[in-house]
Design an enzyme around this catalytic site. Structure first.
Site, short mmCIF file in Angstrom:
data_model
loop_
_atom_site.label_atom_id
_atom_site.label_comp_id
_atom_site.label_asym_id
_atom_site.label_seq_id
_atom_site.Cartn_x
_atom_site.Cartn_y
_atom_site.Cartn_z
N ARG A 46 0.82 -1.21 0.00
CA ARG A 46 0.00 0.00 0.00
C ARG A 46 0.85 1.26 0.00
NH1 ARG A 46 -3.66 -1.43 5.00
NH2 ARG A 46 -1.57 -2.13 5.49
N LYS A 152 2.92 -17.99 9.37
CA LYS A 152 2.18 -18.20 10.59
C LYS A 152 1.67 -16.87 11.12
CE LYS A 152 4.33 -18.28 14.49
NZ LYS A 152 4.89 -17.02 15.02
N ASP A 181 6.94 -22.86 8.58
CA ASP A 181 7.41 -22.85 9.96
C ASP A 181 8.92 -22.64 9.83
OD1 ASP A 181 8.64 -23.60 12.40
OD2 ASP A 181 6.78 -24.59 12.98
N HIS A 182 9.36 -21.42 10.05
CA HIS A 182 10.74 -21.11 9.64
C HIS A 182 11.79 -21.89 10.42
CE1 HIS A 182 10.95 -18.34 13.08
NE2 HIS A 182 12.24 -18.29 12.91
N LYS A 186 15.97 -23.98 9.43
CA LYS A 186 17.27 -23.72 10.07
C LYS A 186 18.19 -24.91 9.83
CE LYS A 186 15.33 -20.88 13.80
NZ LYS A 186 15.93 -19.55 13.71
N GLU A 220 14.35 -16.16 24.29
CA GLU A 220 14.79 -14.92 23.64
C GLU A 220 15.13 -13.89 24.70
OE1 GLU A 220 12.56 -13.93 19.83
OE2 GLU A 220 11.12 -15.16 20.89
N ASP A 239 2.43 -18.51 19.66
CA ASP A 239 3.51 -17.92 18.88
C ASP A 239 4.67 -18.90 18.66
OD1 ASP A 239 4.69 -15.60 17.57
OD2 ASP A 239 6.05 -15.46 19.29
N HIS A 244 6.79 -23.98 16.24
CA HIS A 244 8.22 -24.30 16.25
C HIS A 244 8.56 -25.42 17.25
CE1 HIS A 244 8.15 -20.68 14.00
NE2 HIS A 244 8.26 -19.83 15.00
N LYS A 344 9.96 -14.73 26.20
CA LYS A 344 10.59 -13.46 25.82
C LYS A 344 11.30 -12.91 27.04
CE LYS A 344 8.41 -13.06 21.77
NZ LYS A 344 9.13 -13.12 20.49
N LYS A 349 19.57 -15.47 24.65
CA LYS A 349 18.93 -16.08 23.48
C LYS A 349 19.52 -17.45 23.31
CE LYS A 349 17.95 -15.43 18.55
NZ LYS A 349 16.49 -15.62 18.51
C1 BG6 Z 1 8.57 -16.19 15.32
C2 BG6 Z 1 7.79 -15.60 16.44
O1 BG6 Z 1 7.85 -17.21 14.70
O2 BG6 Z 1 9.78 -16.71 15.81
C3 BG6 Z 1 8.59 -14.53 17.15
O3 BG6 Z 1 6.58 -15.04 15.96
C4 BG6 Z 1 9.93 -15.07 17.57
O4 BG6 Z 1 7.89 -14.04 18.29
C5 BG6 Z 1 10.62 -15.75 16.40
O5 BG6 Z 1 10.70 -13.98 18.01
C6 BG6 Z 1 11.88 -16.44 16.85
O6 BG6 Z 1 12.59 -16.85 15.73
P1 BG6 Z 1 14.13 -17.12 15.81
O7 BG6 Z 1 14.47 -17.62 14.45
O8 BG6 Z 1 14.78 -15.82 16.14
O9 BG6 Z 1 14.31 -18.13 16.90
#
Ligand code: BG6
Length: 495
Positions: A46, A152, A181-182, A186, A220, A239, A244, A344, A349
């Site tokens: 947009r 997601k 699902d990223h 990895k 995190e 989340d 994950h 969080k 991390k």
């Molecule tokens: C995302 C969540 O799917 O994964 C975020 O929505 C989170 O809240 C993130 O911070 C964490 O991803 P990674 O790759 O940094 O562990």
């Protein structure tokens, strides 16, 4: 493999994900020669951008977020002519007519049929609308050449995820739908399959006879920052755990696949999701813990309390921490607890999987030998440290037999350098190639929601009374320690 000509439409092209992850990933794929010779990227959004402004904006994203920054100016000169911007209203039919024209134009220019990827990098409520428009305009009619990628969250709970699957299923073939699902992209997560199934060493021990329990942490060390309004509708369970973390449980617990065919792998993972015990609502309080951070400090940086973040209700009941004890009720894992936690604003991390083996018998060594009971542990550190360590007992040098735990370490960085491809590179490349192995199938998403649903419901019926209940920079609420201590364990962190 020869890759087919590909056109990528990124809905939400001026958004954060495109800027930080998607375009940098495509850029890296380009450098590594994984993109087809003919490819083109359209950002759709947009915001007001001319083509030049958009390209400049994206270059800034590469400069900050790409893992490859060398020779940016030169590479950008050859990469950026593959990018254009479409300013559009996603609800208008004209937009889809324009998309259709662009596809026709490129196919004519290339004199070839193109694979078309539609990436929904938009708020989740918009994705079904866009998908429907694409369908209505015939843009997805060729199932072999059109692919849709959904970020997601996929649904908000079991019912909405089912409804969404049904709706998409009425318009598209399952093979056109890529639910991201990223975590699965990895490197260190993909390596779990190699570790487990390309080695004869671990598999014989990988069951309830030798494994004592499993721990999974995804911590995190930042607060919610600018994502308050999204997070208020989510919470840690939705989340991180629904997707994950349950996927990590699947990687650890699945049976050996007989091939790497997409559905073979996904079926084996689905079996795990089916076997995970569903807690009854009245069992939830014993097996799940929630937390929310107050104010404090992490690494010398001040963190404001979750409830004071922008977009967050002053009395918000949303959890920023969740810990759950699961059982995988099948023959292999009978009686073995899987403790998982995510939060969080924690101390550091760290995403970590700990496999703790049963201790050796303790009759042989004299008491002065010390801690013979210390169990062997396999620790798979997913990030930011990327390594696998096997802990075992050794004899401390000296005249007496004194035992001491030591680590055998495989470090990714030492072996392969610190420039591993990012998750989104792998995943985008898989979509271009049409390989859905690392994406969630409809039934996987629903089973995962089924596991989470009673916890969501139990928590909703009983609003938390003690929030905020943990301080930033810690490992979460005390109840989470109690959850695992009841079975006689502690959460493991890296030294
Ligand atoms: C995302 C969540 O799917 O994964 C975020 O929505 C989170 O809240 C993130 O911070 C964490 O991803 P990674 O790759 O940094 O562990």
């Amino acid at each position: 493999t020869k890759r087919e000509p590909t056109i990528i439409f990124i809905f939400g092209g001026s958004g954060d994900l495109a800027y930080r992850k998607l375009v940098p990933a495509l850029y890296n794929l380009y450098i590594d020669k994984y993109l087809p010779d003919n490819f083109y990227i359209y950002g759709i959004g947009r915001s007001e951008y001319s083509e030049d402004q958009y390209i400049d904006y994206l270059k800034g994203g590469i400069a900050s977020f790409s893992r490859r920054k060398e020779a940016l100016d030169e590479t950008w000169k050859v990469f950026s002519p593959h990018i254009d911007y479409i300013k559009a209203d996603l609800e208008k039919d004209d937009t889809y007519q324009e998309i259709s024209n662009k596809i026709a134009e490129k196919e004519k220019e290339w004199n070839a049929k193109a694979v078309v990827m539609f990436y929904m990098s938009v708020a989740p409520q918009l994705a079904p609308m866009i998908a429907t428009k694409l369908y209505e305009h015939g843009l997805t009619a060729d199932a072999a050449h059109s692919r849709m990628v959904f970020e997601k969250p996929f649904g908000h709970d079991l019912e909405s995820a089912r409804a969404l699957n049904i709706k998409l299923g009425e318009m598209f073939e399952e093979r056109q739908i890529y639910r991201i699902d990223h975590y699965l992209g990895k490197e260190t997560v993909q390596n779990i399959l190699a570790l487990r199934f390309a080695n004869a060493l671990f598999e014989p021990l990988w069951n309830c006879n030798y494994i004592d329990h499993v721990q999974i942490t995804a911590a995190e060390d930042i607060g919610i920052e600018s994502r308050g309004s999204y997070y208020e509708g989510a919470g840690a369970l939705r989340d991180m755990v629904q997707n994950h973390i349950l996927q990590l449980v699947c990687m650890i617990a699945m049976e050996a696949p007989v091939s790497f065919a997409a559905d073979e792998i996904r079926n084996k993972k689905l079996d795990v999701l089916k076997a995970i015990r569903r807690w009854r609502k009245d069992e939830v309080h014993k097996n799940a813990v929630r937390g929310q951070y107050g104010e404090g400090w992490i690494h010398g940086k001040e963190i404001i309390a979750y409830r004071n973040e922008k977009g967050v209700a002053p009395n918000s009941p949303v959890e920023t921490f969740a810990a759950v004890k699961f059982y995988v009720d099948n023959w292999r894992w009978r009686g073995i607890p899987f403790f998982v936690r995510t939060g969080k604003a924690m101390q550091s991390k760290s995403s970590l999987i700990v496999i703790e083996f049963k201790p050796a018998p303790d009759y042989a060594f004299p008491p002065e030998a010390g801690e013979t009971w210390r169990p062997n542990r396999l620790i798979i550190s997913i990030q930011p440290q990327m390594d696998i360590r096997l802990r075992f007992q050794a004899k401390q040098p000296g005249p007496q037999m004194i035992l001491q735990p030591v680590d055998m370490v495989f470090s990714y960085t030492d072996a392969y350098g610190d420039n591993a491809p990012e998750a989104y590179e792998t995943l985008l490349e898989d979509v271009i190639e049409g390989n859905p192995t690392l994406f969630m199938r409809a039934d996987q998403v629903e089973k995962a929601w089924e596991i989470i649903q009673p916890i969501l419901e139990a928590w909703q019926t009983r609003p938390p009374v003690d929030f905020p209940n943990y301080t930033p920079g810690t490992w979460g609420p005390e109840d989470a320690e109690a959850l695992i201590a009841r079975d006689g364990y502690n959460w493991t962190t890296l030294p």
